[in-house]
Write an enzyme that holds these catalytic residues in place. Structure first.
Site, PDB file in Angstrom:
ATOM      1  N   LEU A  45      41.827  41.583  32.552  1.00 58.65           N
ATOM      2  CA  LEU A  45      42.646  41.727  33.759  1.00 58.65           C
ATOM      3  C   LEU A  45      43.402  43.050  33.778  1.00 58.65           C
ATOM      4  O   LEU A  45      43.839  43.555  32.745  1.00 58.65           O
ATOM      5  CB  LEU A  45      43.639  40.560  33.824  1.00 58.65           C
TER       6      LEU A  45
ATOM      7  N   GLY B  53      44.814  45.468  39.388  1.00 56.62           N
ATOM      8  CA  GLY B  53      44.101  44.996  40.583  1.00 56.62           C
ATOM      9  C   GLY B  53      44.090  43.469  40.651  1.00 56.62           C
ATOM     10  O   GLY B  53      44.311  42.865  41.704  1.00 56.62           O
ATOM     11  N   HIS B  54      43.848  42.832  39.488  1.00 57.20           N
ATOM     12  CA  HIS B  54      43.848  41.363  39.469  1.00 57.20           C
ATOM     13  C   HIS B  54      45.245  40.813  39.784  1.00 57.20           C
ATOM     14  O   HIS B  54      45.376  39.746  40.385  1.00 57.20           O
ATOM     15  CB  HIS B  54      43.419  40.842  38.088  1.00 57.20           C
TER      16      HIS B  54
ATOM     17  N   LYS C 189      37.661  45.719  46.833  1.00 61.88           N
ATOM     18  CA  LYS C 189      36.864  46.770  46.183  1.00 61.88           C
ATOM     19  C   LYS C 189      35.394  46.343  46.152  1.00 61.88           C
ATOM     20  O   LYS C 189      34.499  47.124  46.416  1.00 61.88           O
ATOM     21  CB  LYS C 189      37.346  47.040  44.764  1.00 61.88           C
ATOM     22  N   ASP C 190      35.164  45.066  45.828  1.00 60.00           N
ATOM     23  CA  ASP C 190      33.798  44.530  45.833  1.00 60.00           C
ATOM     24  C   ASP C 190      33.522  44.013  47.240  1.00 60.00           C
ATOM     25  O   ASP C 190      33.442  42.799  47.475  1.00 60.00           O
ATOM     26  CB  ASP C 190      33.677  43.413  44.797  1.00 60.00           C
TER      27      ASP C 190
ATOM     28  N   MET D 136      40.707  50.589  40.714  1.00 65.73           N
ATOM     29  CA  MET D 136      40.797  49.958  39.391  1.00 65.73           C
ATOM     30  C   MET D 136      39.597  49.049  39.154  1.00 65.73           C
ATOM     31  O   MET D 136      39.191  48.304  40.051  1.00 65.73           O
ATOM     32  CB  MET D 136      42.083  49.164  39.288  1.00 65.73           C
ATOM     33  N   SER D 137      39.067  49.134  37.946  1.00 61.66           N
ATOM     34  CA  SER D 137      37.909  48.317  37.592  1.00 61.66           C
ATOM     35  C   SER D 137      37.842  48.225  36.070  1.00 61.66           C
ATOM     36  O   SER D 137      38.183  49.187  35.370  1.00 61.66           O
ATOM     37  CB  SER D 137      36.639  48.997  38.114  1.00 61.66           C
TER      38      SER D 137
ATOM     39  N   ARG E  57      35.290  48.359  34.445  1.00 62.73           N
ATOM     40  CA  ARG E  57      34.255  49.282  33.965  1.00 62.73           C
ATOM     41  C   ARG E  57      34.768  50.725  33.848  1.00 62.73           C
ATOM     42  O   ARG E  57      34.079  51.567  33.274  1.00 62.73           O
ATOM     43  CB  ARG E  57      33.022  49.211  34.869  1.00 62.73           C
TER      44      ARG E  57
HETATM   45  O1  PAF Z   1      34.411  39.860  40.951  1.00 65.80           O
HETATM   46  C1  PAF Z   1      34.249  39.228  39.892  1.00 65.80           C
HETATM   47  O2  PAF Z   1      34.989  39.368  38.922  1.00 65.80           O
HETATM   48  C2  PAF Z   1      33.071  38.272  39.773  1.00 65.80           C
HETATM   49  O3  PAF Z   1      31.978  38.734  40.474  1.00 65.80           O
HETATM   50  C3  PAF Z   1      33.431  36.827  40.188  1.00 65.80           C
HETATM   51  C4  PAF Z   1      33.816  36.743  41.641  1.00 65.80           C
HETATM   52  C5  PAF Z   1      34.559  36.311  39.309  1.00 65.80           C
HETATM   53  C6  PAF Z   1      32.215  35.916  39.986  1.00 65.80           C
HETATM   54  O4  PAF Z   1      31.789  35.913  38.672  1.00 65.80           O
END
Ligand code: PAF
Length: 280
Positions: A33, A36-37, A151-152, A186-187, A189
């Protein structure tokens, strides 16, 4: 915060809250985390009485040559952050608990069309993995609200469509992308980047922001703008996967009736595959 790793323990707790009339907001994550989370969790806290988070690195959404094994796993600091954010319940199952029949044998959820474009073209099967695990998690947690990062963006569109098509009684909310001071989204990765790559990485956001600005100022030659953006990324050391202007509602081709557009990009920088988007 209580932590459970079985479906039955999760269901028992959720049932108690439901019985006493409490509302539930759910934030699914793959852990590791970051700030962003925290934005997603803060939004969850705002909208419901109880907040449930999950941590599950979902093997079904990783391709055979992707980073499933290397994906950063930091359970201790994750639990600390979730506790500080006032999360009521963490569901952190093992793979067997989520896929008791094995990854390949179980039922899968496919959202056709939007799963196969953009990131889905580069990562075949990725959005089937995402839709399948999110549908299972929704069925287990039975939340009133579920919060996902913008972001996604494609993931958010896929999940909204899945929720609608399967008549799942969940309100899917998007939360704005959290950025570093220099604009990099933020990611988890981002930690794959070397210091040199990290210095170049904000070019992705700058480039798509420039495209968005040009569209706002009246340009409609989207293909030329995207070619220009991809060339700039390549010159800066990225391997661009795509830069596209799409309808923000369904990610279809942008057209004159599109109410809102979104500029989306994905590009490889060293070991990191970075994605970002800017709404127009
Ligand atoms: O965005 C993410 O972290 C993942 O794709 C999710 C939504 C938790 C599903 O595994």
């Amino acid at each position: 915060m209580q932590t459970v790793d079985t479906r039955s323990a999760l269901r028992d707790l959720v049932a108690q809250w439901r019985l006493s009339g409490e509302t539930l907001a759910f934030v699914p994550t793959m852990g590791n985390l970051h700030a962003g989370h925290l934005t997603l969790l803060a939004k969850a806290r705002e909208v419901a009485d109880r907040v449930v988070a999950s941590i599950f690195v979902n093997p079904l959404q990783f391709g055979p040559f992707e980073d499933y094994d290397q994906y950063p796993r930091t359970p201790d600091s994750d639990e600390r952050m979730l506790t500080e954010m006032g999360v009521d319940l963490l569901f952190a199952p093992r793979v067997k608990e989520m896929y008791p029949l094995g990854r390949e044998q179980g039922t899968k959820v496919e959202v056709p069309g939007i799963s196969d474009i953009l990131c889905g073209m580069q990562r075949p099967g990725h959005f089937v993995g995402v839709a399948t695990v999110v549908a299972k998690l929704f069925n287990l947690v039975q939340p009133d609200y579920a919060i996902f990062g913008e972001k996604d963006f494609q993931q958010l569109v896929v999940i909204r469509r899945m929720t609608l098509d399967l008549c799942l009684p969940v309100k899917v909310l998007g939360a704005p992308t959290h950025r570093e001071a220099d604009g990099l989204a933020m990611s988890s990765r981002n930690q794959y980047l070397t210091p040199q790559e990290r210095a170049v990485a904000p070019t992705l956001h700058q480039t798509i922001s420039d495209v968005a600005r040009d569209i706002r100022e009246g340009r409609s030659d989207f293909a030329d703008l995207c070619d220009w953006a991809a060339a700039r990324l390549a010159e800066s050391g990225f391997r661009p996967h795509y830069v596209e202007v799409r309808d923000a509602d369904d990610l279809g081709k942008a057209h004159s009736d599109s109410e809102e557009l979104v500029v989306l990009a994905a590009a490889q920088l060293g070991r990191a595959r970075l994605i970002d988007n800017v709404r127009v």
